[in-house]
Design a protein around this motif. Sequence first.
Motif, mmCIF file in Angstrom:
data_model
loop_
_atom_site.group_PDB
_atom_site.id
_atom_site.type_symbol
_atom_site.label_atom_id
_atom_site.label_comp_id
_atom_site.label_asym_id
_atom_site.label_seq_id
_atom_site.Cartn_x
_atom_site.Cartn_y
_atom_site.Cartn_z
ATOM 1 N N VAL A 208 0.827 -1.206 0.000
ATOM 2 C CA VAL A 208 0.000 0.000 0.000
ATOM 3 C C VAL A 208 0.864 1.260 0.000
ATOM 4 C CG1 VAL A 208 -1.653 1.362 1.338
ATOM 5 C CG2 VAL A 208 -1.994 -1.087 1.074
ATOM 6 N N PHE A 209 1.745 1.373 0.981
ATOM 7 C CA PHE A 209 2.539 2.602 1.090
ATOM 8 C C PHE A 209 3.697 2.622 0.099
ATOM 9 C CE2 PHE A 209 0.427 2.326 5.242
ATOM 10 C CZ PHE A 209 -0.175 3.577 5.261
ATOM 11 N N GLY A 210 4.204 1.432 -0.248
ATOM 12 C CA GLY A 210 5.231 1.384 -1.275
ATOM 13 C C GLY A 210 4.687 1.848 -2.612
ATOM 14 N N GLY A 211 3.483 1.372 -2.952
ATOM 15 C CA GLY A 211 2.853 1.811 -4.195
ATOM 16 C C GLY A 211 2.546 3.295 -4.178
ATOM 17 N N TYR A 212 2.120 3.807 -3.039
ATOM 18 C CA TYR A 212 1.814 5.236 -2.906
ATOM 19 C C TYR A 212 3.061 6.087 -3.126
ATOM 20 C CZ TYR A 212 0.683 9.617 -0.459
ATOM 21 O OH TYR A 212 0.507 10.941 -0.125
ATOM 22 N N LEU A 213 4.153 5.682 -2.495
ATOM 23 C CA LEU A 213 5.401 6.428 -2.651
ATOM 24 C C LEU A 213 5.949 6.302 -4.070
ATOM 25 C CD1 LEU A 213 7.133 5.532 0.747
ATOM 26 C CD2 LEU A 213 6.170 7.751 0.076
ATOM 27 N N ALA A 214 5.819 5.104 -4.648
ATOM 28 C CA ALA A 214 6.316 4.901 -6.004
ATOM 29 C C ALA A 214 5.554 5.764 -7.004
ATOM 30 C CB ALA A 214 6.198 3.431 -6.387
ATOM 31 N N ALA A 215 4.302 6.072 -6.714
ATOM 32 C CA ALA A 215 3.491 6.913 -7.595
ATOM 33 C C ALA A 215 3.746 8.397 -7.372
ATOM 34 C CB ALA A 215 2.014 6.603 -7.385
ATOM 35 N N GLY A 216 4.673 8.698 -6.449
ATOM 36 C CA GLY A 216 5.007 10.092 -6.189
ATOM 37 C C GLY A 216 4.296 10.706 -5.002
ATOM 38 N N GLY A 217 3.593 9.916 -4.230
ATOM 39 C CA GLY A 217 2.908 10.428 -3.058
ATOM 40 C C GLY A 217 3.875 10.840 -1.964
ATOM 41 N N LYS A 218 3.414 11.725 -1.100
ATOM 42 C CA LYS A 218 4.242 12.223 -0.003
ATOM 43 C C LYS A 218 3.628 11.775 1.322
ATOM 44 C CE LYS A 218 5.773 16.281 -2.631
ATOM 45 N NZ LYS A 218 5.839 17.768 -2.676
ATOM 46 N N MET A 219 4.484 11.233 2.182
ATOM 47 C CA MET A 219 4.021 10.705 3.466
ATOM 48 C C MET A 219 3.774 11.797 4.503
ATOM 49 S SD MET A 219 3.619 7.434 3.300
ATOM 50 C CE MET A 219 3.538 7.036 5.047
#
Length: 288
Positions: free
Chosen positions: A14-25
């Motif tokens: 979930v969070f790996g995919g989010y970060l890979a898509a350019g999301g910011k934590m």
Amino acid sequence: MTGLAGIAIVFVMVFGGYLAAGGKMGIILKALPFEMIMIGGSAVGAFVIGNSMGAIKHTVKDIKKVFKGSHWKGDDYRDLLCLLYQLLRLARQNAVALEEHIENPEGSAIFAQYPRILADGEAVAMICDTLRAMTMNYDDPHQVEEVLATRLEENLHHAMHPSHAIQGMADALPALGIVAAVLGVIKTMGSIDQPPEVLGKLIAGALVGTFLGVFLAYGFAGPFAARLKAVEEEDAAFYGLIQQVLVANLHNHATNICIEVGRQGTPTHMRPSFSDLEEALKASKAPA
């Protein structure tokens, strides 16, 4: 172990995919403590409202089963069949001698050979109660089967309560996430005069509530409930085996046939092979 691996996979995907898509934590991490208080806290509160103290303790205690799996292993099924073999064999040879074992299983030399089974009060009670009834001429196979079936059903119903309670929490979490998101929108509307970059962060923080509710429901609470249900059903098969063997005995089948009925009724992945069980039964003859 598989439970921990599953949790790790959920987080990484979930969070790996989010970060890979350019999301910011940053936005998620900033909103997370407050959203967890609202969503997690209200979910726990609803759980407490909907369950008695005994049910709450039962659920907390049973959570470890998600990671440990079934209490009964393959060796336990083999040992149970050996125990029943010795008791039934003794019952047919000398019913009087059987009484000392079923009246005082803690002091029985037969039960003492199988400490894991002896430590389980329900398994011992089922065996001893049924054998005791047989010595009192309560030997109608259909009546005994019905009595044991009712007992098994009641035990399973009680064991399933934690699973139902956690599933109830899983069903409520998405709605509680929406509640948190709506509160975030209310907060955002109170700052409608702020510039777009500020409003964007406020709206993003509000959406974290919806995300968190759905994430906790379908990533954790739901799978926990499903796994707990599967474990309880698997453990129930152990007690079902006792019913099958004892009822087969009441039909006056040979002792070896009764045990084979139980072996065939053992869950596939726990079932001992015919040769392994045969060797275990031969080894159990001497102390019987």
